[in-house]
Write a protein that holds these residues in place. Structure first.
Motif, PDB file in Angstrom:
ATOM      1  N   LEU A 132     -14.964   7.457  -1.512  1.00 12.43           N
ATOM      2  CA  LEU A 132     -15.102   6.064  -1.086  1.00 12.43           C
ATOM      3  C   LEU A 132     -13.785   5.294  -1.150  1.00 12.43           C
ATOM      4  CD1 LEU A 132     -18.480   5.364  -2.928  1.00 12.43           C
ATOM      5  CD2 LEU A 132     -18.134   5.992  -0.519  1.00 12.43           C
ATOM      6  N   ILE A 133     -12.674   6.031  -1.185  1.00 15.65           N
ATOM      7  CA  ILE A 133     -11.359   5.385  -1.236  1.00 15.65           C
ATOM      8  C   ILE A 133     -10.532   5.835  -0.031  1.00 15.65           C
ATOM      9  CG2 ILE A 133     -11.446   5.282  -3.747  1.00 15.65           C
ATOM     10  CD1 ILE A 133      -9.238   7.571  -3.593  1.00 15.65           C
ATOM     11  N   GLU A 134      -9.260   5.492  -0.016  1.00 21.09           N
ATOM     12  CA  GLU A 134      -8.363   5.891   1.067  1.00 21.09           C
ATOM     13  C   GLU A 134      -8.231   7.413   1.135  1.00 21.09           C
ATOM     14  OE1 GLU A 134      -5.988   5.109  -2.667  1.00 21.09           O
ATOM     15  OE2 GLU A 134      -7.411   3.915  -1.482  1.00 21.09           O
ATOM     16  N   ASP A 135      -7.875   7.929   2.309  1.00 17.92           N
ATOM     17  CA  ASP A 135      -7.787   9.372   2.495  1.00 17.92           C
ATOM     18  C   ASP A 135      -6.718  10.013   1.608  1.00 17.92           C
ATOM     19  OD1 ASP A 135      -9.811   9.338   4.360  1.00 17.92           O
ATOM     20  OD2 ASP A 135      -8.464   9.281   6.097  1.00 17.92           O
ATOM     21  N   ASP A 136      -5.570   9.366   1.499  1.00 17.09           N
ATOM     22  CA  ASP A 136      -4.447   9.944   0.759  1.00 17.09           C
ATOM     23  C   ASP A 136      -3.905   8.930  -0.238  1.00 17.09           C
ATOM     24  OD1 ASP A 136      -2.245  11.252  -0.187  1.00 17.09           O
ATOM     25  OD2 ASP A 136      -1.092  11.139   1.675  1.00 17.09           O
ATOM     26  N   PRO A 137      -4.371   8.962  -1.476  1.00 12.96           N
ATOM     27  CA  PRO A 137      -3.919   7.977  -2.470  1.00 12.96           C
ATOM     28  C   PRO A 137      -2.404   7.942  -2.648  1.00 12.96           C
ATOM     29  CG  PRO A 137      -5.806   9.185  -3.290  1.00 12.96           C
ATOM     30  CD  PRO A 137      -5.381   9.873  -2.033  1.00 12.96           C
ATOM     31  N   ALA A 138      -1.745   9.077  -2.470  1.00 13.79           N
ATOM     32  CA  ALA A 138      -0.301   9.129  -2.689  1.00 13.79           C
ATOM     33  C   ALA A 138       0.490   8.358  -1.653  1.00 13.79           C
ATOM     34  CB  ALA A 138       0.170  10.585  -2.713  1.00 13.79           C
ATOM     35  N   SER A 139      -0.138   8.020  -0.524  1.00 11.81           N
ATOM     36  CA  SER A 139       0.584   7.325   0.542  1.00 11.81           C
ATOM     37  C   SER A 139       0.227   5.848   0.646  1.00 11.81           C
ATOM     38  CB  SER A 139       0.317   8.014   1.889  1.00 11.81           C
ATOM     39  OG  SER A 139      -1.053   7.885   2.253  1.00 11.81           O
ATOM     40  N   THR A 140      -0.464   5.313  -0.342  1.00  8.76           N
ATOM     41  CA  THR A 140      -0.819   3.893  -0.285  1.00  8.76           C
ATOM     42  C   THR A 140       0.422   3.016  -0.378  1.00  8.76           C
ATOM     43  OG1 THR A 140      -1.128   3.808  -2.691  1.00  8.76           O
ATOM     44  CG2 THR A 140      -3.072   4.302  -1.339  1.00  8.76           C
ATOM     45  N   ASP A 141       0.290   1.788   0.081  1.00 13.99           N
ATOM     46  CA  ASP A 141       1.426   0.866   0.074  1.00 13.99           C
ATOM     47  C   ASP A 141       0.949  -0.532  -0.279  1.00 13.99           C
ATOM     48  OD1 ASP A 141       4.319   0.175   0.840  1.00 13.99           O
ATOM     49  OD2 ASP A 141       3.165  -1.171   2.132  1.00 13.99           O
ATOM     50  N   TRP A 142       1.463  -1.072  -1.353  1.00 10.64           N
ATOM     51  CA  TRP A 142       1.005  -2.362  -1.852  1.00 10.64           C
ATOM     52  C   TRP A 142       1.250  -3.490  -0.863  1.00 10.64           C
ATOM     53  CZ3 TRP A 142      -1.767  -5.733  -4.032  1.00 10.64           C
ATOM     54  CH2 TRP A 142      -1.292  -7.004  -4.378  1.00 10.64           C
ATOM     55  N   GLU A 143       2.462  -3.625  -0.354  1.00  8.97           N
ATOM     56  CA  GLU A 143       2.766  -4.757   0.515  1.00  8.97           C
ATOM     57  C   GLU A 143       1.910  -4.741   1.784  1.00  8.97           C
ATOM     58  OE1 GLU A 143       4.408  -7.440  -0.015  1.00  8.97           O
ATOM     59  OE2 GLU A 143       5.137  -6.846  -1.990  1.00  8.97           O
ATOM     60  N   SER A 144       1.772  -3.594   2.423  1.00 11.68           N
ATOM     61  CA  SER A 144       0.996  -3.539   3.662  1.00 11.68           C
ATOM     62  C   SER A 144      -0.501  -3.680   3.404  1.00 11.68           C
ATOM     63  CB  SER A 144       1.278  -2.240   4.412  1.00 11.68           C
ATOM     64  OG  SER A 144       0.836  -1.112   3.690  1.00 11.68           O
ATOM     65  N   SER A 145      -0.943  -3.389   2.184  1.00 10.32           N
ATOM     66  CA  SER A 145      -2.370  -3.509   1.883  1.00 10.32           C
ATOM     67  C   SER A 145      -2.841  -4.956   1.929  1.00 10.32           C
ATOM     68  CB  SER A 145      -2.684  -2.906   0.513  1.00 10.32           C
ATOM     69  OG  SER A 145      -2.222  -3.727  -0.552  1.00 10.32           O
TER      70      SER A 145
END
Length: 478
Positions: A286-299
């Motif tokens: 139930l989360i993003e596909d790739d946690p390692a590629s998340t980005d705070w500013e764009s979120s």
């Protein structure tokens, strides 16, 4: 740091195994990471002088003894302020400095925005030559506060005026004033939830997880965005383990004396329940596909556009999300989904606290006191950031209007003689709650790759906690 190590492991595993579609920390968290502080700087800051209208530095007043706009009008000084808010340091914060300098034209205020804030300022703390005002790093132990920061006054003299003083006080001396406060809850896109057909906010962990599944099935939004790669965002989960999960403002103080505080409770409350939500959200995809590629500013823009349904962060994030796009009215804030005997609670704590360099000159200390007091009492900083003001008599932000029927609680001050006991047990155990170890990353990794169950992790934490209690000679209440 665990998160960075795990992020590297996650990216390696994703590339090697082509994992996709898997499920994957302010505050009441702040926008930063945590790191250990050194102990090389020195400063003599006696508790007796801190509450008498004059701090331990000769000729430097306490915060409550100065009147901004009237005192020290002829003072000449140049001060530097360190901040983690790189996004607004050259705009909003620069504007605050300019307003203050109109009132005190002989005092120059310069801001420095720092990325990777906690790691960077920790290195500079030990040298002492970092500036005059900074946000006190989260992992500076209470018994180390006087090493780096000047006393602002006595806790007893200031406690009726300011919120959250206990967080940066030690032995009745205040060393930091919170840059506002937050309530513990969950930021969400109201339109996404409405599009999924959800009309009431969840009040229990299972209700929340069921709602996330509905959002996944009926919308294109990421149900829960972890912001794993940023690190500090994962640490935000820790802030929900005390008041919000138990309804007990003494839970954190009592936790050091508890046997197996991470054990599962029958009513699914307490720390286990918080980490259960994280683990299950990841394990159920139930989360993003790739946690390692998340980005705070764009979120920030993504949740504003409805591409993200929820993020677990303190209420400080709401204004940033509203300002990140064309849909500010779609951003809402709900209480954390845990109920204790049918009632919901929200922890209320300070954001980063302003601290003044104990090694600064007296002129710069006084100038820093003037600017700090102007910021927390006369500027628009709390309305601008949607945070609970430092002053107890100031107006609260509108974002908390949605918490009707939810009781706001703050952690009580630790008993005399135990001011740093939680830090001692937490650090000795290496569990790492609310510091730069980010144990939440360990939970995400285990759920993502199926390496351990939550019960196995919690059992290990309980064992570590017990070992730390034994090592430190802490009395345990069975």
């Amino acid at each position: 740091m665990k998160c960075k190590r795990l992020m590297a492991l996650g990216m390696t595993a994703v590339m090697a195994m082509s994992i996709a579609g898997c499920g994957g920390s302010g505050d009441a968290g702040a926008d930063t990471t945590g790191a250990s502080a050194g102990s090389e700087a020195s400063g003599d800051t006696g508790a007796e002088s801190a509450g008498s209208g004059e701090s331990a530095s000769s000729g430097v007043p306490t915060l409550d003894a100065i009147t901004v706009g009237e005192d020290y009008k002829d003072l000449t000084a140049s001060i530097k302020v360190l901040t983690n808010r790189t996004d607004i340091v050259d705009t909003v914060y620069k504007g605050y400095a300019e307003q203050f300098m109109e009132l005190y034209p002989n005092i120059t205020v310069e801001y420095e925005g720092i990325t990777d804030y906690e790691e960077s300022v920790t290195l500079r703390l030990t040298a002492g030559d970092w500036g005059d005002i900074m946000f006190i790093p989260t992992s500076v132990a209470k018994n180390e506060l006087s090493t780096y920061f000047m006393p602002l006054g006595s806790f007893d003299a200031m406690k009726d005026t300011y919120n959250f003083l206990e967080e940066k006080s030690f032995e009745n001396v205040v060393y930091g004033i919170a840059n506002g406060g937050t309530a513990s809850g969950i930021a969400y896109n109201k339109k996404v939830w409405a599009d999924a057909g959800i009309t009431t906010v969840p009040k229990t962990p299972e209700e929340f997880l069921e709602d996330l599944k509905i959002i996944k099935d009926k919308t294109d939004a990421v149900p829960l965005y972890t912001n794993f790669a940023a690190g500090w965002t994962m640490g935000a989960w820790d802030a929900y383990t005390d008041c919000a999960a138990t309804g007990d403002p003494d839970f954190k103080n009592n936790m050091v004396h508890m046997s197996n505080p991470f054990a599962k409770r029958d009513d699914l409350t307490g720390p286990y329940a918080v980490y259960y939500i994280l683990y299950e959200a990841v394990a159920r995809g139930l989360i993003e596909d790739d946690p390692a590629s998340t980005d705070w500013e764009s979120s920030k823009g993504a949740i504003n556009r409805g591409e993200i349904a929820t993020m677990v962060l303190g209420s400080w994030c709401v204004e940033q999300f509203k300002e990140a796009g064309d849909n500010p009215d779609d951003i809402g804030y709900m209480p954390f989904p845990i109920s204790v005997d049918g009632k919901q609670y929200a922890g209320s704590g300070g954001n980063y606290s302003f601290g003044i360099n104990v090694q600064a000159s007296d002129e710069n200390k006084i100038a820093s006191l003037l600017y700090m007091k102007w910021l927390i009492e006369e500027s628009s900083i709390y309305m601008d950031e949607g945070s609970i003001p430092a002053r107890k008599d100031a107006e609260y932000p509108s974002v908390l209007e949605a918490f009707d029927g939810v009781e706001l609680l703050s952690n009580n001050q630790a008993p005399a003689g135990e001011e740093d006991l939680f830090d001692d047990v937490n650090n000795e155990s290496e569990v790492g709650i609310n510091n730069n170890d980010y144990p939440d990353c360990e939970i995400l990794e285990a759920a993502l790759y199926g390496t351990r169950t939550l019960d196995e992790i919690m059992d290990e934490w309980n064992q570590k906690w017990t070992s730390a209690q034994e090592s430190l000679g802490v009395e345990v209440n069975q």
